[in-house]
Design a protein around this motif. Structure first.
Motif, mmCIF file in Angstrom:
data_model
loop_
_atom_site.group_PDB
_atom_site.id
_atom_site.type_symbol
_atom_site.label_atom_id
_atom_site.label_comp_id
_atom_site.label_asym_id
_atom_site.label_seq_id
_atom_site.Cartn_x
_atom_site.Cartn_y
_atom_site.Cartn_z
ATOM 1 N N ALA A 150 0.801 -1.224 0.000
ATOM 2 C CA ALA A 150 0.000 0.000 0.000
ATOM 3 C C ALA A 150 0.834 1.275 0.000
ATOM 4 O O ALA A 150 0.550 2.196 -0.773
ATOM 5 C CB ALA A 150 -0.948 0.001 1.199
ATOM 6 N N THR A 151 1.854 1.358 0.826
ATOM 7 C CA THR A 151 2.624 2.603 0.925
ATOM 8 C C THR A 151 3.308 2.972 -0.381
ATOM 9 O O THR A 151 3.134 4.087 -0.867
ATOM 10 C CB THR A 151 3.641 2.504 2.079
ATOM 11 O OG1 THR A 151 2.927 2.236 3.285
ATOM 12 C CG2 THR A 151 4.422 3.786 2.224
ATOM 13 N N PRO A 152 4.082 2.076 -1.009
ATOM 14 C CA PRO A 152 4.685 2.474 -2.287
ATOM 15 C C PRO A 152 3.648 2.720 -3.383
ATOM 16 O O PRO A 152 3.825 3.612 -4.212
ATOM 17 C CB PRO A 152 5.591 1.299 -2.670
ATOM 18 C CG PRO A 152 5.524 0.322 -1.576
ATOM 19 C CD PRO A 152 4.556 0.785 -0.559
ATOM 20 N N PHE A 153 2.568 1.948 -3.357
ATOM 21 C CA PHE A 153 1.517 2.147 -4.361
ATOM 22 C C PHE A 153 0.873 3.527 -4.227
ATOM 23 O O PHE A 153 0.699 4.243 -5.212
ATOM 24 C CB PHE A 153 0.456 1.049 -4.240
ATOM 25 C CG PHE A 153 -0.723 1.263 -5.143
ATOM 26 C CD1 PHE A 153 -0.621 1.033 -6.500
ATOM 27 C CD2 PHE A 153 -1.935 1.711 -4.626
ATOM 28 C CE1 PHE A 153 -1.704 1.240 -7.339
ATOM 29 C CE2 PHE A 153 -3.022 1.924 -5.458
ATOM 30 C CZ PHE A 153 -2.900 1.691 -6.810
ATOM 31 N N LEU A 154 0.520 3.915 -3.006
ATOM 32 C CA LEU A 154 -0.100 5.229 -2.794
ATOM 33 C C LEU A 154 0.874 6.366 -3.093
ATOM 34 O O LEU A 154 0.488 7.387 -3.666
ATOM 35 C CB LEU A 154 -0.637 5.336 -1.370
ATOM 36 C CG LEU A 154 -1.845 4.442 -1.063
ATOM 37 C CD1 LEU A 154 -2.223 4.536 0.405
ATOM 38 C CD2 LEU A 154 -3.025 4.806 -1.950
ATOM 39 N N ALA A 155 2.149 6.199 -2.718
ATOM 40 C CA ALA A 155 3.154 7.232 -3.012
ATOM 41 C C ALA A 155 3.289 7.431 -4.519
ATOM 42 O O ALA A 155 3.322 8.559 -5.014
ATOM 43 C CB ALA A 155 4.488 6.857 -2.388
ATOM 44 N N LEU A 156 3.342 6.344 -5.256
ATOM 45 C CA LEU A 156 3.445 6.426 -6.709
ATOM 46 C C LEU A 156 2.188 7.036 -7.324
ATOM 47 O O LEU A 156 2.268 7.860 -8.234
ATOM 48 C CB LEU A 156 3.702 5.037 -7.295
ATOM 49 C CG LEU A 156 3.941 4.976 -8.797
ATOM 50 C CD1 LEU A 156 5.168 5.786 -9.166
ATOM 51 C CD2 LEU A 156 4.100 3.540 -9.249
ATOM 52 N N THR A 157 1.026 6.677 -6.805
ATOM 53 C CA THR A 157 -0.238 7.229 -7.313
ATOM 54 C C THR A 157 -0.296 8.741 -7.103
ATOM 55 O O THR A 157 -0.630 9.491 -8.025
ATOM 56 C CB THR A 157 -1.439 6.551 -6.614
ATOM 57 O OG1 THR A 157 -1.375 5.149 -6.866
ATOM 58 C CG2 THR A 157 -2.749 7.108 -7.126
ATOM 59 N N PHE A 158 0.061 9.198 -5.893
ATOM 60 C CA PHE A 158 0.040 10.643 -5.624
ATOM 61 C C PHE A 158 1.084 11.379 -6.449
ATOM 62 O O PHE A 158 0.855 12.503 -6.895
ATOM 63 C CB PHE A 158 0.221 10.918 -4.138
ATOM 64 C CG PHE A 158 -0.983 10.553 -3.311
ATOM 65 C CD1 PHE A 158 -2.247 10.950 -3.684
ATOM 66 C CD2 PHE A 158 -0.845 9.797 -2.162
ATOM 67 C CE1 PHE A 158 -3.366 10.613 -2.939
ATOM 68 C CE2 PHE A 158 -1.950 9.445 -1.414
ATOM 69 C CZ PHE A 158 -3.213 9.860 -1.792
ATOM 70 N N ILE B 268 4.490 22.180 -4.449
ATOM 71 C CA ILE B 268 4.677 20.739 -4.621
ATOM 72 C C ILE B 268 4.464 20.080 -3.268
ATOM 73 O O ILE B 268 5.052 20.478 -2.265
ATOM 74 C CB ILE B 268 6.089 20.421 -5.152
ATOM 75 C CG1 ILE B 268 6.332 21.098 -6.496
ATOM 76 C CG2 ILE B 268 6.322 18.922 -5.230
ATOM 77 C CD1 ILE B 268 5.447 20.611 -7.611
ATOM 78 N N TYR B 269 3.630 19.046 -3.225
ATOM 79 C CA TYR B 269 3.290 18.386 -1.964
ATOM 80 C C TYR B 269 3.906 16.995 -1.824
ATOM 81 O O TYR B 269 4.144 16.524 -0.738
ATOM 82 C CB TYR B 269 1.768 18.284 -1.816
ATOM 83 C CG TYR B 269 1.102 19.624 -1.810
ATOM 84 C CD1 TYR B 269 1.215 20.466 -0.718
ATOM 85 C CD2 TYR B 269 0.384 20.073 -2.911
ATOM 86 C CE1 TYR B 269 0.617 21.713 -0.714
ATOM 87 C CE2 TYR B 269 -0.220 21.317 -2.910
ATOM 88 C CZ TYR B 269 -0.100 22.134 -1.813
ATOM 89 O OH TYR B 269 -0.684 23.366 -1.815
ATOM 90 N N VAL B 270 4.141 16.312 -2.936
ATOM 91 C CA VAL B 270 4.621 14.928 -2.879
ATOM 92 C C VAL B 270 6.038 14.873 -3.444
ATOM 93 O O VAL B 270 6.285 15.344 -4.550
ATOM 94 C CB VAL B 270 3.711 13.993 -3.708
ATOM 95 C CG1 VAL B 270 4.252 12.581 -3.703
ATOM 96 C CG2 VAL B 270 2.291 14.024 -3.172
ATOM 97 N N SER B 271 6.954 14.313 -2.683
ATOM 98 C CA SER B 271 8.279 14.034 -3.231
ATOM 99 C C SER B 271 8.477 12.531 -3.119
ATOM 100 O O SER B 271 8.328 11.941 -2.058
ATOM 101 C CB SER B 271 9.363 14.785 -2.480
ATOM 102 O OG SER B 271 9.549 14.263 -1.198
#
Length: 194
Positions: free
Chosen positions: A41-49, A158-161
């Motif tokens: 879940a964590t890498p998937f959500l990070a990549l999605t965002f 920018i919010y996601v790195s």
């Protein structure tokens, strides 16, 4: 992965090395999906965002380009010069074309300069030490037949790195969006020099 582990343990338990409790424990798979989802879940959500944010930055950049081209037409045709537009009036024209997407109260910067020929048009970035330098920005739309460069700048947050690969180009996690239009003004019959 879990099934391979289970098959190794079942083989050992089948040889009589586990008790009855061990066999029942190995056959239970009630929480396997939850554990696998927690790992993914964590890498998937990070990549999605990160994908969503990249798309938003691209869309914002394209919107700024379209607004700049449309507002620059006012200078190209002489409407801004004959209408007596100031820098804030021209900025308002840009903001009217992108008001729903950008914060125009201090967030949009306009730089309009005239040049004697196309080869002398400056392409220098207005970024100094990770900050947008607005000290050299002017508003000089020139007269008929002048070469004009209209540049519009916006600092997009920018919010996601993702793993250190950040879209930010400025300090404070912001990306500088730049839209530029260079043209020769039409001979609209007004006055003014280059």
């Amino acid at each position: 992965m879990f099934n391979r582990f289970r098959s190794i343990v079942v083989d050992r338990c089948g040889a009589g090395k586990c008790g009855g409790v061990g066999r029942r424990f190995i056959k239970q798979q009630d929480g396997a999906a939850a554990v696998e989802f927690a790992l993914i879940a964590t890498p998937f959500l990070a990549l999605t965002f990160a994908i969503i944010e990249s798309a938003m930055v691209f869309f914002a950049g394209q919107s700024l380009e379209a607004a700049t081209a449309s507002a620059a037409r006012l200078i190209l045709t002489g409407q801004a010069q004959t209408g007596g537009y100031s820098a804030s009036d021209f900025k308002t024209q840009v903001c009217n074309r992108v008001a729903s997407l950008f914060d125009c109260n201090g967030g949009v910067y306009v730089d309009v300069k005239t040049y004697t020929n196309f080869s002398s048009v400056s392409t220098t970035s207005p970024v100094t030490n990770g900050k947008l330098d607005t000290s050299n920005m002017t508003y000089t739309p020139g007269g008929p037949g002048c070469i004009v460069k209209v540049a519009v700048y916006y600092q997009w947050p920018i919010y996601v790195s993702l793993l250190g690969n950040n879209l930010a180009t400025l300090d404070g996690n912001k990306r500088l969006l730049v839209a530029t239009s260079v043209f020769r003004t039409e001979p609209y019959g007004g006055t003014g020099g280059c």
